[in-house]
Design a protein around this motif. Structure first.
Motif, mmCIF file in Angstrom:
data_model
loop_
_atom_site.group_PDB
_atom_site.id
_atom_site.type_symbol
_atom_site.label_atom_id
_atom_site.label_comp_id
_atom_site.label_asym_id
_atom_site.label_seq_id
_atom_site.Cartn_x
_atom_site.Cartn_y
_atom_site.Cartn_z
ATOM 1 N N GLY A 1 -0.703 -5.943 -9.843
ATOM 2 C CA GLY A 1 -1.566 -4.783 -9.676
ATOM 3 C C GLY A 1 -0.907 -3.548 -9.119
ATOM 4 O O GLY A 1 -1.611 -2.605 -8.737
ATOM 5 N N SER A 2 0.407 -3.503 -9.080
ATOM 6 C CA SER A 2 1.084 -2.288 -8.638
ATOM 7 C C SER A 2 1.484 -1.448 -9.846
ATOM 8 O O SER A 2 1.505 -1.939 -10.976
ATOM 9 N N ALA A 3 1.804 -0.197 -9.587
ATOM 10 C CA ALA A 3 2.172 0.727 -10.660
ATOM 11 C C ALA A 3 3.677 0.946 -10.647
ATOM 12 O O ALA A 3 4.278 1.137 -9.580
ATOM 13 N N ALA B 1 11.748 -7.676 -14.972
ATOM 14 C CA ALA B 1 11.066 -8.193 -13.789
ATOM 15 C C ALA B 1 10.174 -7.127 -13.150
ATOM 16 O O ALA B 1 9.046 -7.418 -12.723
ATOM 17 N N LEU B 2 10.664 -5.892 -13.060
ATOM 18 C CA LEU B 2 9.849 -4.824 -12.485
ATOM 19 C C LEU B 2 8.571 -4.608 -13.292
ATOM 20 O O LEU B 2 7.485 -4.438 -12.722
ATOM 21 N N ILE C 1 3.058 1.577 -5.394
ATOM 22 C CA ILE C 1 3.703 2.349 -6.452
ATOM 23 C C ILE C 1 5.211 2.161 -6.297
ATOM 24 O O ILE C 1 5.771 2.490 -5.245
ATOM 25 N N VAL C 2 5.844 1.627 -7.315
ATOM 26 C CA VAL C 2 7.288 1.415 -7.312
ATOM 27 C C VAL C 2 7.918 2.465 -8.214
ATOM 28 O O VAL C 2 7.614 2.532 -9.414
ATOM 29 N N VAL C 3 8.769 3.292 -7.649
ATOM 30 C CA VAL C 3 9.472 4.338 -8.397
ATOM 31 C C VAL C 3 10.887 3.838 -8.657
ATOM 32 O O VAL C 3 11.648 3.580 -7.721
ATOM 33 N N ALA C 4 11.233 3.675 -9.924
ATOM 34 C CA ALA C 4 12.540 3.133 -10.295
ATOM 35 C C ALA C 4 13.196 4.049 -11.305
ATOM 36 O O ALA C 4 12.540 4.838 -11.993
ATOM 37 N N THR D 1 0.813 -1.227 0.000
ATOM 38 C CA THR D 1 0.000 0.000 0.000
ATOM 39 C C THR D 1 0.839 1.267 0.000
ATOM 40 O O THR D 1 0.289 2.355 0.073
ATOM 41 N N ARG D 2 2.159 1.157 -0.095
ATOM 42 C CA ARG D 2 3.022 2.311 0.032
ATOM 43 C C ARG D 2 3.617 2.695 -1.314
ATOM 44 O O ARG D 2 3.482 1.976 -2.306
ATOM 45 N N THR D 3 4.303 3.854 -1.322
ATOM 46 C CA THR D 3 5.092 4.290 -2.467
ATOM 47 C C THR D 3 6.562 4.157 -2.095
ATOM 48 O O THR D 3 7.022 4.785 -1.129
ATOM 49 N N VAL D 4 7.294 3.331 -2.841
ATOM 50 C CA VAL D 4 8.672 2.980 -2.496
ATOM 51 C C VAL D 4 9.561 3.274 -3.694
ATOM 52 O O VAL D 4 9.224 2.939 -4.839
ATOM 53 N N GLY D 5 10.696 3.897 -3.440
ATOM 54 C CA GLY D 5 11.705 4.089 -4.470
ATOM 55 C C GLY D 5 12.766 3.006 -4.382
ATOM 56 O O GLY D 5 13.120 2.560 -3.286
ATOM 57 N N VAL D 6 13.273 2.561 -5.525
ATOM 58 C CA VAL D 6 14.261 1.488 -5.563
ATOM 59 C C VAL D 6 15.428 1.917 -6.437
ATOM 60 O O VAL D 6 15.276 2.672 -7.395
#
Length: 471
Positions: A363-365, A354-355, A319-322, A216-221
């Motif tokens: 279902g994540s963005a 993979a991302l 939300i995955v920020v890459a 449920t979070r927004t995470v940067g990788v």
């Protein structure tokens, strides 16, 4: 969305493999003939139905020596490859059409879409320049239609056996597989080094991982070498990646050094007239079967490590920020030869794949941001730091950061940045970061007139918001 899964044969009888290989060789002739007759500009207005009817009418299909379903499916697959190469050439021609007068563009586009470019001399010339006649190099594949596929098991709960049509009618070939999941649909059999690979399509929505919810979070990788990903919380995922890449790179270097020595021995023996010795060395020591098996096992290990790491990130991120690493960065590296060789094997393409796939299936963005200078800027004050290996030292605020953790925080902050977009040049990104750091540096010091030192120096106190921890 459909994904491709591969099942391999297990302990396959050599006689069965030779029978399937002979069938694949005969079907390779079908592919070669299809490219010869249909892979040219003159055959563009024709369809696959026309070519199939022609072969059945003039008796060409009788010379293939395989079942009708086998050569028809092979013909369809070859025509799909030809159509893909033709559409690739059309993309370049469309860019040339866009530069022509507007009155001619609509007519040219219409002729291209209908495969009738031969009616226009300019279009025909453009297609001849972009679409070169191809040649078939595939002689080890068999396409099996879905209604011709049947599976069975010898023991309940055991591995699956696949029954495929053979060369002779009503004489199928049973292939033992190394899986308990029966392949379905249209199959593609690829024969390599005494083993059969069964490629089949699986609906991603029915897979187990598609039912796993995302976070449920927004995470940067941040993508790395020693580990697959480092997120903005400071957690490392896929820490075995660096070990796998380093050990495989060093092993390949040693192996190639030994193979070069053996190749030199074989060449020396051949020049001296000892042909038998040269042949023994080439057959027993310079083959590719073991090398290919090791390469396939290594690729599987790397993909497993990468996909497992991405799943762990998606477990807590909606939300995955890459960073976008599709662009190749120019410039000469100042590392040593061994380090450059290891970095050349960096699997950032597999990580990006993979991302994309895992995010879509669960279902994540996935949000891509500009990667310029993310691992060189201090997340606390925004100034450029000094990078030494895995550590980033900020000379402005005196904080030591783990470089990948700092990069992940900066990647997260790039999400929604109005000034630094995905396509902003790295030179402009550097200017923006320096301007922000200068403004921050001017605004931060507070001169307190009530506290003066003996030398007339004023004490400096940083603003309170610098003391907050980076979340």
């Amino acid at each position: 969305m459909e994904v491709t899964r591969i099942a391999c044969s297990a302990r396959l009888n050599p006689g069965k493999f030779e029978a399937l290989l002979e069938q694949a060789r005969r079907l390779g002739r079908v592919r070669s003939l299809a490219w010869q007759l249909f892979g040219s500009i003159n055959a563009a207005p024709c369809t696959g139905q026309d070519l199939r009817n022609l072969w059945m009418r003039d008796g060409t299909c009788q010379t293939f020596g395989v079942a009708a379903n086998a050569w028809k499916e092979t013909l369809r697959d070859a025509l799909d490859d030809i159509a893909a190469s033709r559409e690739s050439a059309k993309a370049a021609v469309r860019r040339a059409v866009a530069k022509r007068p507007v009155v001619d563009q609509e007519r040219c586009y219409r002729l291209l879409k209908a495969n009738r470019w031969t009616e226009d001399r300019w279009l025909s010339r453009q297609m001849r320049q972009q679409w070169k006649r191809g040649k078939n190099h595939t002689h080890n594949q068999i396409i099996i239609r879905a209604d011709k596929v049947s599976t069975f098991v010898l023991v309940e709960g055991g591995d699956v056996w696949l029954k495929v049509p053979g060369i002779e009618p009503r004489r199928p070939v049973a292939v033992p597989l190394n899986t308990k999941i029966a392949p379905q649909g249209t199959l593609r059999l690829i024969l390599r080094h005494g083993r059969v690979e069964v490629h089949h399509q699986v609906d991603a929505d029915t897979m187990r991982t598609s039912h796993r919810p995302c976070g449920t979070r927004t995470v940067g990788v941040d993508k790395g070498y020693t580990e697959v990903l480092t997120d903005s919380d400071g957690d490392h995922h896929g820490e075995r990646l660096g070990m796998l890449l380093t050990s495989e790179s060093d092993r390949i270097t040693d192996r190639n050094r030994r193979r070069a020595r053996l190749r030199s021995i074989a060449n020396t023996a051949s020049e001296a007239g000892r042909l038998a010795k040269a042949a023994r060395v080439r057959v027993n020591n310079l083959g590719t079967m073991k090398r290919d098996r090791q390469a396939a096992r290594y690729r599987a290990q790397v993909r497993t490590e990468i996909f497992t790491a991405v799943h762990r990130v998606v477990d807590k991120a909606e939300i995955v920020v890459a960073e976008d690493l599709t662009k190749t960065f120019s410039g000469r590296r100042s590392f040593g030869k061994k380090t450059n060789r290891r970095l050349a094997a960096w699997t950032k393409g597999v990580t990006a794949e993979a991302l994309t796939n895992v995010s879509e299936r669960r279902g994540s963005a996935l949000v891509l941001v500009n990667a310029a200078y993310t691992s060189q800027v201090c997340p606390r004050c925004g100034g450029f730091g000094s990078r030494a290996g895995e550590q980033l030292y900020c000379t402005s605020c005196g904080v030591m950061w783990q470089a990948d953790h700092a990069a992940a925080i900066n990647v997260l902050r790039r999400h929604g940045d109005p000034d630094i977009t995905l396509r902003t040049p790295h030179q402009r990104v550097k200017e923006i970061l320096r301007e922000r750091a200068d403004r921050q540096r001017i605004r931060l010091p507070i001169q307190d007139s009530s506290r003066l030192g003996d030398g007339g120096e004023r004490s400096i106190r940083l603003r309170p918001h610098l003391d907050r921890c980076v979340q």
